[in-house]
Design an enzyme around this catalytic site. Structure first.
Site, mmCIF file in Angstrom:
data_model
loop_
_atom_site.group_PDB
_atom_site.id
_atom_site.type_symbol
_atom_site.label_atom_id
_atom_site.label_comp_id
_atom_site.label_asym_id
_atom_site.label_seq_id
_atom_site.Cartn_x
_atom_site.Cartn_y
_atom_site.Cartn_z
ATOM 1 N N HIS A 1 -16.420 19.454 -97.155
ATOM 2 C CA HIS A 1 -15.869 18.747 -96.124
ATOM 3 C C HIS A 1 -16.944 18.067 -95.338
ATOM 4 C CE1 HIS A 1 -12.563 17.838 -92.964
ATOM 5 N NE2 HIS A 1 -13.546 17.039 -93.118
ATOM 6 N N HIS B 1 -19.463 13.550 -92.129
ATOM 7 C CA HIS B 1 -19.208 13.890 -93.493
ATOM 8 C C HIS B 1 -20.747 13.455 -94.204
ATOM 9 C CE1 HIS B 1 -14.536 13.002 -93.460
ATOM 10 N NE2 HIS B 1 -14.944 14.219 -92.759
ATOM 11 N N GLU C 1 -8.790 16.121 -85.198
ATOM 12 C CA GLU C 1 -9.456 17.352 -84.844
ATOM 13 C C GLU C 1 -9.698 17.801 -83.541
ATOM 14 O OE1 GLU C 1 -10.123 19.211 -87.266
ATOM 15 O OE2 GLU C 1 -10.387 18.139 -89.116
ATOM 16 N N HIS D 1 -18.609 15.604 -85.526
ATOM 17 C CA HIS D 1 -18.216 15.885 -86.741
ATOM 18 C C HIS D 1 -18.551 14.893 -87.869
ATOM 19 C CE1 HIS D 1 -15.990 17.369 -90.457
ATOM 20 N NE2 HIS D 1 -15.061 16.506 -90.202
ATOM 21 N N GLU E 1 -40.091 21.261 -89.515
ATOM 22 C CA GLU E 1 -39.449 21.142 -88.110
ATOM 23 C C GLU E 1 -38.073 22.026 -87.964
ATOM 24 O OE1 GLU E 1 -37.634 17.390 -87.421
ATOM 25 O OE2 GLU E 1 -37.512 17.201 -89.749
HETATM 26 ZN ZN LIG Z 1 -13.776 15.373 -91.668
#
Ligand SMILES: [Zn+2]
Length: 275
Positions: free
Chosen positions: A211, A142, A116, A140, A170
Site C-alpha cells: 500500500h 504511495h 485516513e 501518507h 545517510e
Molecule cells: Zn493510501
C-alpha cells in the site's frame, strides 16, 4: 490574514505538490495532515467558520481536544492542491472531547477530510506525546519502490530497517530509530489506525504492506525529506536486487557502529544482527 496567504498553508500546499511530482499520488492516493500552532490558527481566525456541523472522527483522540488541523480531502487529488486548494484541502477543528470534528475552512464544493483521518489523528496524538509536542506533520504516500519491496522482503521491522540502512549511508542518520512494518490490512478503519499508531510509539516511519508509507515529523521539510530518503533507499534496493540477488559488498554492522559514534546517533543493536 487570509488562509491561503499563511506560510504554513503555503508550505502544506508545496509539500502536496512535491509528492505529486514524485509520482506518489496517483488519482486520489495519499493524504497529508498538519497540527496547526495556536498562533497560526489565531492568524487566520477571520476566515474560520464556526457554523460547520460536528461529525464523528471514528475514534477518540482526547489529547488533541480543541486542536486545529490542516488536512487533505477524501477523494481529492494531490495534483489539484496547488491549482484549487479551496476545493482540495480543509482546516478542521476538534471538539473538547477529541471525538468529533467540524470543517472551518475549505472543501468549498463539499466533501470530507481524508478517509485516513482516524489513522492520522491517532498518529498525531502518539507523536505529540512522544516528542513533547514537536511533531506536527503526518504524511501518507504511495511510494512505488517501498511498495514493491513489500512483495519480496519479510514483513519485519528488523529486515526493512537493516536493508534500507545498507542502501545509503545517510539512512541510519536520517531514521536512526528504524522503520515499522504492518502486514496488509483494510485501509481507512480503526484497526489499521491502532496498528500504525502502535508502531509510531517507536518509529517515525511505518510501512503498510502492498500500500505505501506513513511518516511523522516536526515540519514539512523534515517529514517530506524522511519519506523521500526512505523511498530513495528503497529504489536503490530494487535496482540492486534487479542486478543480482546478493550483495558483493555492503555497509556492515561494525560500519554502522562506527558511523553512530561519529554522527552521534543511537542505533538499536537489534538492527545490527550478524548476517
Ligand atoms: Zn493510501
Amino acid at each position: 490574514m487570509r488562509v491561503l496567504e499563511a506560510k504554513f498553508v503555503q508550505g502544506f500546499m508545496r509539500m502536496a505538490d512535491d509528492g505529486w511530482n514524485q509520482g506518489w499520488h496517483e488519482r486520489n492516493g495519499g493524504n497529508l495532515t498538519y497540527r496547526i500552532k495556536k498562533e497560526e490558527a489565531e492568524s487566520i481566525r477571520e476566515e474560520l467558520s464556526e457554523d460547520g456541523e460536528w461529525k464523528e472522527i471514528g475514534t477518540a483522540v482526547p489529547a488533541l481536544a480543541g486542536e486545529y488541523f490542516l488536512v487533505t480531502g477524501s477523494g481529492k487529488y494531490f495534483r489539484n492542491v496547488m491549482s484549487d486548494p479551496e476545493d482540495s484541502i480543509a482546516v478542521i477543528e476538534l471538539d473538547d472531547k477529541g471525538e468529533n470534528y467540524r470543517i472551518c475552512w475549505g472543501l468549498v464544493n463539499g466533501g470530507r477530510p481524508t478517509s485516513e483521518l482516524p489513522s492520522h489523528l491517532m498518529n498525531h496524538e502518539v507523536k505529540m506525546q512522544a516528542t513533547g509536542g514537536k511533531h506536527r506533520v503526518i504524511y501518507h504516500a504511495h511510494t512505488t519502490n517501498v511498495i514493491a519491496l513489500t512483495f519480496v522482503l519479510p514483513l519485519k521491522d528488523e529486515v526493512f530497517t537493516r536493508e534500507l540502512w545498507e542502501m545509503a549511508t545517510e539512512c541510519p542518520v536520517v531514521f536512526p530509530d528504524g522503520i515499522g512494518v504492518v502486514g496488509w490490512m483494510v485501509p481507512g478503519g480503526r484497526e489499521i489506525a491502532v496498528a500504525t499508531s502502535e508502531l509510531m510509539k517507536k518509529y517515525d516511519v511505518a510501512v503498510w504492506a502492498h500500500h505505501g508509507m506513513f511518516c511523522s515529523g516536526e515540519d514539512f521539510d523534515l517529514t517530506f525529506g524522511l519519506m523521500h530518503t526512505v523511498e530513495k533507499s528503497a529504489e536503490i534496493l530494487v535496482k540492486m536486487l534487479s542486478m543480482r540477488p546478493d550483495k558483493l559488498q555492503t555497509i556492515t554492522a561494525e560500519n554502522f557502529r562506527d558511523l553512530a559514534v561519529d554522527f552521534k546517533v543511537e542505533l538499536p543493536e537489534r538492527f545490527l544482527f550478524e548476517k
